[in-house]
Design a protein around this motif. Sequence first.
Motif, PDB file in Angstrom:
ATOM      1  N   UNK A 176       0.836  -1.208   0.000  1.00 24.69           N
ATOM      2  CA  UNK A 176       0.000   0.000   0.000  1.00 24.69           C
ATOM      3  C   UNK A 176       0.873   1.261   0.000  1.00 24.69           C
ATOM      4  N   UNK A 177       1.919   1.267   0.818  1.00 27.86           N
ATOM      5  CA  UNK A 177       2.795   2.442   0.880  1.00 27.86           C
ATOM      6  C   UNK A 177       3.473   2.683  -0.461  1.00 27.86           C
ATOM      7  N   UNK A 178       3.827   1.603  -1.112  1.00 29.41           N
ATOM      8  CA  UNK A 178       4.441   1.719  -2.433  1.00 29.41           C
ATOM      9  C   UNK A 178       3.510   2.492  -3.391  1.00 29.41           C
ATOM     10  N   UNK A 179       2.227   2.171  -3.368  1.00 30.43           N
ATOM     11  CA  UNK A 179       1.271   2.857  -4.246  1.00 30.43           C
ATOM     12  C   UNK A 179       1.056   4.305  -3.792  1.00 30.43           C
ATOM     13  N   UNK A 180       1.004   4.524  -2.477  1.00 33.62           N
ATOM     14  CA  UNK A 180       0.806   5.896  -1.977  1.00 33.62           C
ATOM     15  C   UNK A 180       1.963   6.800  -2.392  1.00 33.62           C
ATOM     16  N   UNK A 181       3.153   6.242  -2.387  1.00 32.10           N
ATOM     17  CA  UNK A 181       4.324   7.039  -2.774  1.00 32.10           C
ATOM     18  C   UNK A 181       4.308   7.292  -4.284  1.00 32.10           C
ATOM     19  N   UNK A 182       3.972   6.263  -5.059  1.00 31.08           N
ATOM     20  CA  UNK A 182       3.982   6.437  -6.510  1.00 31.08           C
ATOM     21  C   UNK A 182       2.831   7.291  -7.013  1.00 31.08           C
ATOM     22  N   UNK A 183       1.667   7.247  -6.329  1.00 32.45           N
ATOM     23  CA  UNK A 183       0.477   7.844  -6.928  1.00 32.45           C
ATOM     24  C   UNK A 183      -0.219   8.910  -6.094  1.00 32.45           C
ATOM     25  N   UNK A 184       0.120   9.044  -4.809  1.00 37.47           N
ATOM     26  CA  UNK A 184      -0.692   9.908  -3.964  1.00 37.47           C
ATOM     27  C   UNK A 184       0.092  11.001  -3.262  1.00 37.47           C
ATOM     28  N   UNK A 185       1.254  11.322  -3.793  1.00 39.57           N
ATOM     29  CA  UNK A 185       1.986  12.462  -3.245  1.00 39.57           C
ATOM     30  C   UNK A 185       2.587  12.209  -1.874  1.00 39.57           C
ATOM     31  N   UNK A 186       2.616  10.951  -1.439  1.00 43.62           N
ATOM     32  CA  UNK A 186       3.297  10.628  -0.181  1.00 43.62           C
ATOM     33  C   UNK A 186       4.799  10.713  -0.437  1.00 43.62           C
ATOM     34  N   UNK A 187       5.524  11.505   0.368  1.00 44.35           N
ATOM     35  CA  UNK A 187       6.962  11.633   0.115  1.00 44.35           C
ATOM     36  C   UNK A 187       7.668  10.285   0.302  1.00 44.35           C
TER      37      UNK A 187
END
Lengths: 169, 416
Positions: free
Chosen positions: B219-230
């Motif tokens: 999930x974190x991988x997707x948040x970083x790639x797609x949701x502006x999570x640094x």
Amino acid sequence: MSANNSEQMTRAEAEDFLFAEACLLDQGEVNEWRKLFTADALYWLPYSRDVNVDPTKHVSIIYDDMEMLDERIKRLQSGACHAQIPGSRTQHSVNNVRVKTVDGVVIIDSYLTLHEYRANRQDRFYPLQTMAANCEHKLVKQDGEWKMTSKKVVLLNCDGEIYDLSFLI
Amino acid sequence: MTVERDYDDLARIDRTHVSLYNDQGVYSDEMERIFYRSWIYVAHESEIPNPGDYKTTFMGDVPVIVTRSENNEINVVINRCTHRGVAVCPLEKGNTPSFVCQYHGWEFGMDGELLAVSMPRGYNEGELDFKSLGLVSAKKVESYRGIIFASLLSVPDISLDEKLRGVKEYIDMYMDFSPVGEIVVGNSGVNKHYYNANWKIQTEGSVEGYHAPVTHATAFDIMIRKMGMPDNYQGYGTKGMDGGYGNNLLEVYSLPDEAVYKRWPAEYIDLMIEKHGKERAMHVLRHRFNLVIFPNLALLEYQFRVIRPMGVDKTEVRMYHTMLKDAPDEINTRRVREHEFFYSPAAFGGPDDYAMFDRAGQGMKAEMVPWILFNRGIKSEEVDEHGRRYGGHTQETQQRAPYFEYRRLMKLGSQS
Ligand code: FES
Ligand SMILES: [Fe+2]
């Protein structure tokens, strides 16, 4: 989508499509199932029975464009989706099928009865889950094949207490 | 005579005993000493905005109604007819001028007062005391920034102000993500989960930095790639905090200004600056945190999470999605998409958490392996001038924090 009223589907054809789709899901042919969608399709499980619910203002259970659906499938296949260890067996039963065409798009309304089970759990006795839903498939013909521009599944208990839906519906 | 349990021994500083998660007697003590006698979250004012609005909820095992009366007063009353025990309100929420029990027709006001009974002439003089037969009211009801807390059976030994003192700045920040400092709770969706294990596992688990890279790697991988999570968020001031009285915090990150501009669209940042002033706006926008308000509420980026014990080994968790008043539609839609991405029962994060909680319920059946460990980082904690303790976000300061209040209340309760 250009208006093309020539595309029609009979109920028998609609059933064939839905049965085939169900079969792909139940047999774990997820990559084949994915190919049934058009590139700009939507895979949607709303949290609400309200037909007018606005998905930009209300949380959904699933609101996937194809990019997100690909992420979902990749994750499910990665072995790192812990809720799916062990994985679900599903059986999709489709009935009460009705078909209409609106502006060149075939719309199939159907009822879904879904059974789900997980074998090989350490705690044993996983109860067989039964779910009921109304489905709406929107189809267009691309290169002679029926493709889904949208699949919407509205669970009977979408706004109730739900244990886990970490499998494909 | 029941034997008094030694809660200092069962809930130690660095570990808890498995019986706290399994034992019916401990559960009964928790109901009596925590859920009926301290500050418990019941609702947010935006859930009952108009006179006559109500919602039903639970304080521990007890069904209650939270109401807004004609004069805009908020009341919390036990949903139990004083005649023969029937729940007077059968719905989750609604609007009504009064509650009429449908068994024999006793009618109660929004503040619980008994207003009328059916066929009153059947009662003789002295058989019906209206004054003493109102619905039982919570002893204390107060709110902070719209968040309503109540104490059911006695006035808590600390004020709500004192209870929230160490974490108010975070509650304020949560609200101030709205340009006008107001949120709407639950209108945009409520996730309703349950798991088969003790309620404290979700209290501990709502501020869990340690599990995130393990359970949620995908999930974190997707948040970083797609949701502006640094992608280097762990370098941005992540920490755990014990805010006192069981409240605690996982600071997911605290961004430098450049990263704020990557995370949020410029129009939203400009609007925030216009309404809050530059310093305050940037301060708010830098943060992302999970805040537990002990025992049953957690504020996470886009949700009010409400933890409801349903017996010693079953827990309902409701996630009330929150929307920011007067924020651009784009921002609220993003809150919808990002929330459902992680937390719905088909989402990329939540189901994995509940799988872990279920497995905790399974593993903890082994009572002869007695200890649940919370000692990670205990030797390197730091304390600030307010007495708040800090550790690394993947250490266990946040999991140790609830048990300071737990011990205090469980021992206090044994004296009354
Ligand atoms: S039980 Fe409510 S009126 Fe009798
Ligand atoms: Fe988690």
